[in-house]
Design an enzyme around this catalytic site. Structure first.
Site, mmCIF file in Angstrom:
data_model
loop_
_atom_site.group_PDB
_atom_site.id
_atom_site.type_symbol
_atom_site.label_atom_id
_atom_site.label_comp_id
_atom_site.label_asym_id
_atom_site.label_seq_id
_atom_site.Cartn_x
_atom_site.Cartn_y
_atom_site.Cartn_z
ATOM 1 N N HIS A 130 0.824 -1.213 0.000
ATOM 2 C CA HIS A 130 0.000 0.000 0.000
ATOM 3 C C HIS A 130 0.865 1.274 0.000
ATOM 4 O O HIS A 130 0.746 2.118 -0.892
ATOM 5 C CB HIS A 130 -0.927 -0.046 1.226
ATOM 6 C CG HIS A 130 -1.923 1.066 1.313
ATOM 7 N ND1 HIS A 130 -3.273 0.843 1.428
ATOM 8 C CD2 HIS A 130 -1.780 2.418 1.329
ATOM 9 C CE1 HIS A 130 -3.904 2.003 1.508
ATOM 10 N NE2 HIS A 130 -3.013 2.976 1.457
ATOM 11 N N ARG A 181 -3.057 13.802 0.372
ATOM 12 C CA ARG A 181 -4.053 12.899 0.967
ATOM 13 C C ARG A 181 -4.227 13.117 2.457
ATOM 14 O O ARG A 181 -3.339 13.625 3.131
ATOM 15 C CB ARG A 181 -3.631 11.454 0.729
ATOM 16 C CG ARG A 181 -2.238 11.171 1.224
ATOM 17 C CD ARG A 181 -1.812 9.758 0.963
ATOM 18 N NE ARG A 181 -1.577 9.046 2.214
ATOM 19 C CZ ARG A 181 -0.544 9.278 3.010
ATOM 20 N NH1 ARG A 181 0.342 10.210 2.737
ATOM 21 N NH2 ARG A 181 -0.395 8.590 4.131
HETATM 22 C C1 HEM Z 1 -3.661 3.888 5.165
HETATM 23 C C2 HEM Z 1 -0.258 5.807 2.346
HETATM 24 C C3 HEM Z 1 -3.454 6.230 -1.254
HETATM 25 C C4 HEM Z 1 -6.832 4.209 1.527
HETATM 26 C C5 HEM Z 1 -2.444 4.330 4.692
HETATM 27 C C6 HEM Z 1 -1.219 4.325 5.436
HETATM 28 C C7 HEM Z 1 -0.274 4.880 4.652
HETATM 29 C C8 HEM Z 1 -0.891 5.222 3.411
HETATM 30 C C9 HEM Z 1 1.187 5.138 5.009
HETATM 31 C C10 HEM Z 1 -1.034 3.741 6.836
HETATM 32 C C11 HEM Z 1 -1.377 4.720 7.915
HETATM 33 C C12 HEM Z 1 -1.106 4.093 9.280
HETATM 34 O O1 HEM Z 1 0.066 3.769 9.561
HETATM 35 O O2 HEM Z 1 -2.056 3.964 10.058
HETATM 36 C C13 HEM Z 1 -0.848 6.145 1.151
HETATM 37 C C14 HEM Z 1 -0.189 6.888 0.092
HETATM 38 C C15 HEM Z 1 -1.088 7.031 -0.904
HETATM 39 C C16 HEM Z 1 -2.313 6.350 -0.485
HETATM 40 C C17 HEM Z 1 1.238 7.419 0.110
HETATM 41 C C18 HEM Z 1 -0.856 7.786 -2.188
HETATM 42 C C19 HEM Z 1 -1.684 8.721 -2.605
HETATM 43 C C20 HEM Z 1 -4.612 5.631 -0.846
HETATM 44 C C21 HEM Z 1 -5.787 5.447 -1.676
HETATM 45 C C22 HEM Z 1 -6.731 4.866 -0.913
HETATM 46 C C23 HEM Z 1 -6.170 4.693 0.424
HETATM 47 C C24 HEM Z 1 -5.912 5.875 -3.151
HETATM 48 C C25 HEM Z 1 -8.097 4.478 -1.388
HETATM 49 C C26 HEM Z 1 -9.195 4.973 -0.955
HETATM 50 C C27 HEM Z 1 -6.280 4.011 2.766
HETATM 51 C C28 HEM Z 1 -7.004 3.480 3.897
HETATM 52 C C29 HEM Z 1 -6.086 3.390 4.946
HETATM 53 C C30 HEM Z 1 -4.811 3.863 4.435
HETATM 54 C C31 HEM Z 1 -8.469 3.091 3.945
HETATM 55 C C32 HEM Z 1 -6.362 2.853 6.353
HETATM 56 C C33 HEM Z 1 -6.180 1.367 6.332
HETATM 57 C C34 HEM Z 1 -6.296 0.701 7.675
HETATM 58 O O3 HEM Z 1 -5.922 1.302 8.702
HETATM 59 O O4 HEM Z 1 -6.778 -0.450 7.704
HETATM 60 N N1 HEM Z 1 -2.215 4.864 3.447
HETATM 61 N N2 HEM Z 1 -2.120 5.830 0.769
HETATM 62 N N3 HEM Z 1 -4.874 5.135 0.410
HETATM 63 N N4 HEM Z 1 -4.976 4.247 3.125
HETATM 64 FE FE1 HEM Z 1 -3.533 4.950 1.921
#
Ligand code: HEM
Length: 182
Positions: free
Chosen positions: A114, A127
């Protein structure tokens, strides 16, 4: 102190105009034409056809090296060039929430990559992740992305990649709204 609680108010007026709303999984949301993102509180609700509440919280899974990479390249919301946004509320299944922390991390990164995948789309995509599960909301997460019209295709490519992953097999409700800044 900066605000950590936000209401996303869907209705017939607001800062962001809805271009398209697609339900990918689970129940849809009522049709709306505009969304406002408003600094709020746990007790206060906002008018509208619907309101989704989310909280900015600490990171759960991100490791130090990843965090440093993110901080070095990510940009803030509110860039004048970022006239497009995506608002994507999601819920994950009980099966996901019954996993242990290390199992969830493994699925998100080792299997689904991810953060690794997402990092390729920074800084073009700005974001913000809002948590909703712990305050009893219908969705677990409210995700918000801002980008320039010229980066829309890259954003589609990113979503296509993420939705094919093992992590997404645990998503049981997802509504994708595309927005234009009014
Ligand atoms: C969580 C990065 C795009 C949905 C995260 C986390 C990171 C991250 C680092 C973990 C946060 C933590 O440690 O709690 C990114 C980056 C993106 C991106 C760099 C680039 C644009 C997206 C996209 C979606 C998304 C397009 C789709 C809707 C989520 C969701 C979580 C999450 C739902 C929470 C997941 C969980 O805690 O179960 N993201 N993300 N992300 N991201 Fe992304």
């Amino acid at each position: 102190m900066s605000s950590t609680i936000f209401d996303f108010v869907g209705g017939t007026s607001g800062e962001w105009e809805v271009l398209k709303m697609t339900t990918l999984k689970g129940d849809s949301l009522s049709e709306i034409t505009h969304i406002d993102k408003i600094s709020s509180s746990l007790v206060r609700g906002n008018e509208g056809i619907w309101t989704l509440k989310g909280i900015i919280s600490n990171l759960r899974y991100t490791e130090k090296a990843e965090k440093e990479k993110l901080i070095a390249i990510q940009e803030d919301l509110g860039r004048p060039s970022a006239s497009r946004a995506a608002f994507i509320p999601l819920r994950k299944s009980d099966e996901w929430w019954n996993l242990a922390q290390d199992e969830r991390r493994k699925i998100m990164e080792e299997s689904s990559k991810h953060t690794q995948t997402g990092l390729k789309y920074l800084p073009a995509i700005a974001r913000k992740l809002f948590h909703s599960r712990d305050i009893g909301e219908a969705f677990d997460f409210l995700t918000w992305f801002e980008y320039a019209p010229s980066d829309e295709e890259a954003f589609e490519e990113l979503l296509y990649a993420l939705r094919k992953t093992e992590e997404w097999t645990y998503v049981d409700r997802e509504v994708d709204m595309r927005l234009l800044k009014g």
